[in-house]
Design a protein around this motif. Structure first.
Motif, short mmCIF file in Angstrom:
data_model
loop_
_atom_site.label_atom_id
_atom_site.label_comp_id
_atom_site.label_asym_id
_atom_site.label_seq_id
_atom_site.Cartn_x
_atom_site.Cartn_y
_atom_site.Cartn_z
N UNK A 2 -31.86 -16.78 39.55
CA UNK A 2 -33.19 -17.07 39.86
C UNK A 2 -33.51 -18.04 38.74
N UNK A 3 -34.66 -19.39 39.24
CA UNK A 3 -35.46 -19.88 37.85
C UNK A 3 -36.25 -20.52 38.48
N UNK A 4 -37.32 -20.12 36.83
CA UNK A 4 -39.14 -20.19 37.40
C UNK A 4 -38.79 -21.91 36.95
N UNK A 18 -46.13 -24.32 39.52
CA UNK A 18 -44.40 -23.47 39.03
C UNK A 18 -44.29 -23.13 40.61
N UNK A 19 -42.37 -23.06 40.28
CA UNK A 19 -42.12 -23.07 41.54
C UNK A 19 -40.60 -22.05 40.57
N UNK A 20 -39.48 -21.12 42.19
CA UNK A 20 -38.49 -20.32 41.80
C UNK A 20 -37.81 -21.20 42.92
N UNK A 23 -29.97 -21.00 41.24
CA UNK A 23 -29.41 -21.44 40.14
C UNK A 23 -28.84 -23.73 40.75
N UNK A 24 -28.50 -23.61 41.90
CA UNK A 24 -27.80 -24.52 42.08
C UNK A 24 -29.16 -25.64 42.77
N UNK A 25 -30.22 -25.77 42.46
CA UNK A 25 -31.18 -26.21 42.76
C UNK A 25 -31.82 -26.91 41.51
N UNK A 26 -32.05 -25.91 40.47
CA UNK A 26 -32.42 -26.33 39.07
C UNK A 26 -31.30 -28.04 38.44
N UNK A 27 -30.58 -28.44 38.95
CA UNK A 27 -29.85 -29.65 38.56
C UNK A 27 -30.57 -31.02 39.29
N UNK A 28 -30.79 -30.47 40.18
CA UNK A 28 -31.61 -31.48 41.25
C UNK A 28 -32.86 -31.90 41.03
N UNK A 29 -33.80 -31.08 40.40
CA UNK A 29 -34.48 -31.49 40.04
C UNK A 29 -35.22 -31.64 39.36
N UNK A 43 -37.36 -21.35 33.07
CA UNK A 43 -36.68 -20.10 32.36
C UNK A 43 -36.08 -19.39 33.49
N UNK A 44 -35.66 -17.93 33.15
CA UNK A 44 -35.12 -17.38 33.90
C UNK A 44 -36.74 -16.53 34.93
N UNK A 45 -36.46 -16.50 36.28
CA UNK A 45 -37.41 -15.88 36.71
C UNK A 45 -36.86 -14.51 37.08
N UNK A 46 -38.50 -13.92 36.66
CA UNK A 46 -38.72 -12.62 37.13
C UNK A 46 -37.56 -11.87 38.23
N UNK A 47 -36.67 -10.77 37.66
CA UNK A 47 -36.35 -9.93 39.28
C UNK A 47 -37.69 -9.34 39.88
N UNK A 48 -37.20 -9.42 41.33
CA UNK A 48 -37.99 -8.96 41.76
C UNK A 48 -38.24 -7.77 42.30
N UNK A 49 -39.10 -6.74 42.43
CA UNK A 49 -39.37 -5.27 42.24
C UNK A 49 -38.88 -4.73 43.59
#
Length: 50
Positions: A2-4, A18-20, A23-29, A43-49
């Motif tokens: 996931x990416x922010x 900001x949105x997270x 990976x499949x959505x990054x190209x469209x955005x 940037x890569x999103x922080x992994x969720x706890x």
């Protein structure tokens, strides 16, 4: 993975929104932003706890 994605202010470059997304959505955005000249910071999103 996931990416922010942050939309940046055209004047001073500060993050306005900001949105997270997966990976499949990054190209469209990125293509949508490029079409209107919008600046993004990605940037890569922080992994969720768990």
């Amino acid at each position: 993975m996931r990416f922010e994605i942050m939309r940046l202010n055209d004047v001073d470059g500060t993050a306005e929104e900001s949105t997270v997304v997966d990976a499949a959505s990054v190209n469209r955005i990125v293509q949508q932003a490029a079409a209107i000249g919008q600046r993004l910071y990605i940037r890569p999103a922080e992994p969720s706890a768990s």
